[in-house]
Design an enzyme around this catalytic site. Sequence first.
Site, PDB file in Angstrom:
ATOM      1  N   ASP A   1     -52.154 -62.917 -38.016  1.00  0.00           N
ATOM      2  CA  ASP A   1     -53.203 -63.394 -37.116  1.00  0.00           C
ATOM      3  C   ASP A   1     -53.896 -64.596 -37.747  1.00  0.00           C
ATOM      4  O   ASP A   1     -53.893 -64.751 -38.979  1.00  0.00           O
ATOM      5  CB  ASP A   1     -54.261 -62.302 -36.901  1.00  0.00           C
ATOM      6  CG  ASP A   1     -53.787 -61.184 -35.981  1.00  0.00           C
ATOM      7  OD1 ASP A   1     -52.742 -61.329 -35.320  1.00  0.00           O
ATOM      8  OD2 ASP A   1     -54.498 -60.157 -35.923  1.00  0.00           O
TER       9      ASP A   1
ATOM     10  N   ARG B   1     -47.521 -67.767 -32.206  1.00  0.00           N
ATOM     11  CA  ARG B   1     -48.295 -67.194 -31.088  1.00  0.00           C
ATOM     12  C   ARG B   1     -49.421 -68.188 -30.791  1.00  0.00           C
ATOM     13  O   ARG B   1     -50.217 -68.504 -31.669  1.00  0.00           O
ATOM     14  CB  ARG B   1     -48.898 -65.845 -31.475  1.00  0.00           C
ATOM     15  CG  ARG B   1     -49.837 -65.279 -30.403  1.00  0.00           C
ATOM     16  CD  ARG B   1     -50.780 -64.219 -30.953  1.00  0.00           C
ATOM     17  NE  ARG B   1     -50.105 -62.992 -31.309  1.00  0.00           N
ATOM     18  CZ  ARG B   1     -50.597 -62.137 -32.229  1.00  0.00           C
ATOM     19  NH1 ARG B   1     -51.717 -62.400 -32.873  1.00  0.00           N
ATOM     20  NH2 ARG B   1     -49.942 -61.026 -32.503  1.00  0.00           N
TER      21      ARG B   1
END
Length: 312
Positions: free
Chosen positions: A134, A185
């Site tokens: 992340d 992402r």
Amino acid sequence: MFARAAKTLFHLLARSSSLKALASRYGMRKPTSFARRFIAGETVDEAIAAARTIEAQGLHQTLDYLGESVTTLAEADAATREYLRVIEAVKQSGIERNLSLKLTQLGLNVDRATAVDNMRRILDAAEGFFVRIDMENSPFTDVTLDVFETLWQLGYRNVGVVLQSDLFRTERDVERIDALGARIRLVKGAYKEPASIAHQRKPDVDAAFLRMMNVLLTTGTYPAIATHDPVLIDATRRFAREQQIPADRFEFQMLYGIRRDLQASLVKAGYRVRIYIPFGRQWFPYFMRRLGERPANVAFVVRGILGENRLT
Ligand code: FDA
């Protein structure tokens, strides 16, 4: 303007220890408690049960054992060992092998070399898994990408990263990570960032997202378009159609408990959709970011505390 103010307010509230104590007391107590709309539970068994439900609906999933900003190497080691346990539990369960994690959970803010070592322990154990790093707030952008590149140079290929369209720098970062052939992402960005480095207005964040979505769909390696924004999702579908990019060359991603209607309709239309399933005891900062994105969610919390906790 209002959205910015809400983000700021919830970031400030996230630092309140009394609010955290109150939320921790009520948020997860029962299956109907308010935090369970966004968090699958506190244990890996609860997360795996949620993953099974998600997979039964034709969706994919990634598990996130919540935690961030640890301040000691002992905490980083404990989080790493917990991830190793999660990996074993996932292997045993037979669910899809996909994880998301944060480098500050593994000690990035304490000692970078230890965080890299912890990440390697996880990747070495994660046979058949894909592990997504992340992206945290901007003080960590450079170091996160550097650690990611280090792992890539060490030969790890079962790892990807996240880039945020609100940061001015991200279009260059897309080129840099794309050049490796690594999986990105794309998100809008969940953190309050200063005007000197980040777009402040939604139309600007969205326009940057669209530009990068175009690049990623054209040149990227299996990109993940992670948003609940119907306008951006429609634009992605349209672009893919126009450019004749098959639906299995990318995936949409959404967060657990958010826009379940849209998740289902995309699956029905033949797209891959992955749901980010967070779990664990350290759920408060994640939960506060979700409230900050949509202050209307506070109504769920208030109803939950008042006992009227049926969530739709
Ligand atoms: P936007 O905020 O404009 O919302 C569009 C619509 O989605 C809203 O109108 C509403 O209907 C719905 N919605 C959005 N948020 C909601 C909420 N909290 N509650 C209810 N409805 C909501 N960020 C980051 O900085 N680093 C990261 O690593 C990640 N990782 C990540 C993984 C995945 C799978 C997703 C989907 C998102 C992230 N994010 C993230 C979070 C991301 O940056 C962003 O903050 C949120 O996705 C919210 O932005 P949207 O793109 O949904 O658009």
